[in-house]
Design an enzyme around this catalytic site. Structure first.
Site, mmCIF file in Angstrom:
data_model
loop_
_atom_site.group_PDB
_atom_site.id
_atom_site.type_symbol
_atom_site.label_atom_id
_atom_site.label_comp_id
_atom_site.label_asym_id
_atom_site.label_seq_id
_atom_site.Cartn_x
_atom_site.Cartn_y
_atom_site.Cartn_z
ATOM 1 N N THR A 185 0.847 -1.320 0.212
ATOM 2 C CA THR A 185 0.193 -0.038 -0.091
ATOM 3 C C THR A 185 0.914 1.142 -0.031
ATOM 4 O OG1 THR A 185 0.059 0.022 2.432
ATOM 5 C CG2 THR A 185 -1.650 -1.183 1.327
ATOM 6 N N GLU A 329 -5.853 -3.994 -0.528
ATOM 7 C CA GLU A 329 -6.076 -5.020 0.596
ATOM 8 C C GLU A 329 -7.280 -5.858 -0.214
ATOM 9 O OE1 GLU A 329 -5.293 -1.824 1.227
ATOM 10 O OE2 GLU A 329 -4.431 -1.618 3.363
ATOM 11 N N LYS A 437 -14.098 17.941 10.839
ATOM 12 C CA LYS A 437 -14.730 17.811 11.979
ATOM 13 C C LYS A 437 -15.271 19.108 12.446
ATOM 14 C CE LYS A 437 -12.930 13.387 12.889
ATOM 15 N NZ LYS A 437 -11.599 13.292 12.208
ATOM 16 N N TRP A 442 -19.735 16.066 10.731
ATOM 17 C CA TRP A 442 -18.728 15.839 9.527
ATOM 18 C C TRP A 442 -19.033 16.297 8.370
ATOM 19 C CZ3 TRP A 442 -17.222 10.005 10.536
ATOM 20 C CH2 TRP A 442 -16.628 9.780 11.458
HETATM 21 P P1 AMP Z 1 -5.283 1.811 -2.695
HETATM 22 O O1 AMP Z 1 -5.004 0.801 -1.896
HETATM 23 O O2 AMP Z 1 -4.041 2.728 -3.124
HETATM 24 O O3 AMP Z 1 -5.973 1.643 -4.043
HETATM 25 O O4 AMP Z 1 -6.411 2.865 -1.975
HETATM 26 C C1 AMP Z 1 -7.423 2.634 -1.279
HETATM 27 C C2 AMP Z 1 -8.174 3.799 -1.193
HETATM 28 O O5 AMP Z 1 -8.554 4.702 -1.992
HETATM 29 C C3 AMP Z 1 -9.539 3.500 -0.357
HETATM 30 O O6 AMP Z 1 -9.507 3.120 0.784
HETATM 31 C C4 AMP Z 1 -10.190 4.769 -0.523
HETATM 32 O O7 AMP Z 1 -10.039 5.845 0.339
HETATM 33 C C5 AMP Z 1 -9.940 5.429 -1.888
HETATM 34 N N1 AMP Z 1 -10.599 4.907 -2.978
HETATM 35 C C6 AMP Z 1 -10.487 4.187 -3.929
HETATM 36 N N2 AMP Z 1 -11.405 4.177 -4.871
HETATM 37 C C7 AMP Z 1 -12.150 5.136 -4.377
HETATM 38 C C8 AMP Z 1 -13.433 5.744 -4.868
HETATM 39 N N3 AMP Z 1 -14.049 5.513 -6.248
HETATM 40 N N4 AMP Z 1 -14.040 6.922 -4.516
HETATM 41 C C9 AMP Z 1 -13.338 7.558 -3.253
HETATM 42 N N5 AMP Z 1 -12.201 6.743 -2.779
HETATM 43 C C10 AMP Z 1 -11.737 5.914 -3.409
#
Ligand code: AMP
Length: 540
Positions: A185, A329, A437, A442
């Site tokens: 990640t 994940e 916040k 929120w």
């Molecule tokens: P990653 O592991 O780098 O793909 O990041 C995952 C995170 O990206 C998620 O937990 C979200 O916070 C954000 N994310 C992924 N897709 C979206 C989406 N379509 N809209 C909003 N947030 C997203």
């Protein structure tokens, strides 16, 4: 009593074998890193991935070893993935957009033994090589004619390395739960964490995503994944496209609007997938150059929230936009916004609102929203809580991290805050750490950003919380204007007025030439907050 069906382990190399058998002449077209367009087929990719496996075995790579790739989307990278996990080893995709220190940290943490890298990254890796003691050999993904002079340990041109194998190799016989892939990640706080996919989790995930309400893949699809193989398992497209016999069009290192448009058109692509920033730049390109799409039918957007205005713009060109959400994940897809029967007759505006949500979970993913006491919250589209997930392609723990990541019911906390409506459509309100916040309530930074991007002079928008003596935090809107325009604070506030609750209105608007992004194309709120650390809200 057990069933009497064959035990047919779900192994990744079965996908490329199937593609070679059933869709052997289907093309894999790449913009090579060297420049020219390269064409091959699934039959060839399969043959060469067997050579990769054979060659790795000859270099001493064994079951469970990690082999890293630092590469763009090309046919060579694809072959490498199949070859690596077909020996029982683990492909470890390294994201070149991470800071060099993080790249070194990740490679050392994974204890990668071989690194396959594109020409683009030779200087980067040369600068790091001293700090990569576990790497025994560097394979440069090119041919002899383009091989640079380099002192990297045991460096060899991929094509020369492959030429030493005849492909007479049997895929490893493995338990389907064997580790196949490793992806860290992006780690905006603390060290990156490794997610370790298995053959089974990848195969099941790819099968689920090929379906009509997901990626809608078939043997007639031609798909261009702009999403890199190094970002969250390439959203499974390296598996689900060959599984279905879809033509794969790989963009190599050129991800700008003009280059993507050119490939979409010349290769008659029907589908494409990428993050919102990529689509914002493609949109600017087609609008400025007055271009139209002749074959594109389906556009998948995810990785961060897709603004409604972006979805509307592509839909107006006759393209079905599907908004997906997920995370590394989760292999990574957790939800997709196809239109269900129960909502299909909504008015066009309501359909667009729905498409701006992150969609519903495909088979294989269970999701729920909970309060801080881990009690389930209602699916009413209003109540928001922590989004938690479980499923056959969701992580159960991180690689070499001794930390419990599942709750007592086996659910993984995504760190996202969301609502789910009565039809099952989930909407991300925010990252738990980015939500603003204000006075105990929120405010969703994502909702404000999506709204601001609809303003005609706005290229990109970000919202962060800024300390406030009375309300704790108030929203600050940061804008990158479109080239040649000069939007004002007043015009933005006027544009947003009436579209959100009064108390959600940003206290101020700041204009910048660039908003920082993370290695996976998300707005880097951490850095943005740093940049505005000394900023004070105007006194009202
Ligand atoms: P990653 O592991 O780098 O793909 O990041 C995952 C995170 O990206 C998620 O937990 C979200 O916070 C954000 N994310 C992924 N897709 C979206 C989406 N379509 N809209 C909003 N947030 C997203």
């Amino acid at each position: 009593m057990l069933g009497l069906m064959q035990d047919w382990p779900l192994l990744i190399h079965r996908i490329i074998d199937h593609a070679a058998r059933q869709h052997g002449t289907r093309e894999v077209v790449s913009r090579s890193v060297e420049g020219p367009i390269h064409r091959t087929t699934y039959a060839e990719v399969q043959k060469r991935s067997l050579k990769v496996a054979q060659r790795l075995a000859r270099d001493g790579i064994q079951h469970g070893d990690r082999v890293a790739t630092l590469a763009w989307n090309t046919w060579r990278h694809l072959e490498a993935w199949y070859g690596i996990c077909g020996t029982g080893a683990i492909y470890h995709t390294v994201n070149p957009r991470l800071f060099p220190d993080q790249i070194a940290w990740i490679i050392n943490h994974a204890e990668d033994r071989i690194l396959l890298l594109d020409l683009t990254f030779v200087p980067l890796v040369e600068a790091l090589a001293e700090r990569l003691p576990t790497i025994e050999r560097y394979v440069i993904l090119t041919d002899a004619a383009h091989m640079p002079a380099t002192k990297l340990k045991n460096a060899v041109a991929y094509e020369d390395w492959l030429a030493q194998a005849d492909g007479d190799f049997r895929w490893a016989e493995l338990d389907e739960r064997t580790a196949a892939g490793l992806c860290y990640t992006s780690g905006t706080t603390g060290n990156p964490k490794g997610v370790l996919y298995s053959h089974r989790s990848n195969v099941l995930h790819s099968m689920a995503l090929a379906n009509p309400d997901a990626f809608n893949l078939s043997s007639r699809t031609a798909i261009l994944p702009v999403v890199p193989l190094f970002h969250a398992n390439s959203w499974s497209l390296a598996f689900s496209a060959p599984m279905m016999g879809a033509k794969l069009v790989m963009p190599g290192a050129k991800l700008d609007g003009a280059s993507i448009y050119e490939l979409l058109e010349t290769e008659h692509c029907t589908a494409t997938a990428g993050v919102p920033t990529v689509w914002l730049s493609l949109l600017q390109y087609v609008q400025n150059e007055k271009k139209t799409f002749s074959s594109l039918e389906y556009l998948l957007v995810g990785g961060s929230a897709a603004p409604r205005a972006l979805i509307a713009a592509f839909e107006a060109m006759g393209i079905n936009v599907v908004h997906a959400w997920g995370m590394t994940e989760m292999s990574p897809v957790g939800s997709l916004g196809a239109i269900k029967e129960s909502v299909k007759d909504l008015a066009p505006d309501a359909i667009l609102d729905l498409k701006a949500k992150q969609g519903f979970a495909p088979f294989g993913v269970e999701m729920k929203i909970t309060n801080d006491a881990n009690e389930d919250l209602p699916w009413d589209g209003k109540t928001f809580g922590r989004l938690k997930v479980a499923g056959c392609s969701v992580t159960s723990s991180y690689f070499r991290v001794d930390e419990k990541v599942l709750d007592d019911k086996g659910f993984f906390d995504t760190g996202d805050v969301a609502t789910i409506d009565a039809n099952g459509y989930m909407q991300i309100t925010d990252r738990a750490k980015d939500v603003i916040k204000s006075g105990g309530e929120w405010i969703s930074s994502i909702e404000l950003e999506n709204l601001a991007v609809g303003h005609p002079d706005v290229a990109e928008a970000a919202v962060i919380g800024v300390a406030h003596p009375k309300w704790d935090e108030r929203p600050l809107l940061v804008i990158v204007p479109k080239p040649g325009t000069h939007p004002t604070r007043e015009s933005l506030i006027a544009y947003m007025t009436g579209k959100i609750a009064k108390w959600w209105m940003p206290d101020d608007v700041q204009f910048v030439s660039e908003i920082p992004h993370t290695a996976t194309g998300k707005i880097n709120k951490l850095r943005l907050r740093d940049e505005f650390a000394d900023y004070k809200l105007p006194e009202v």
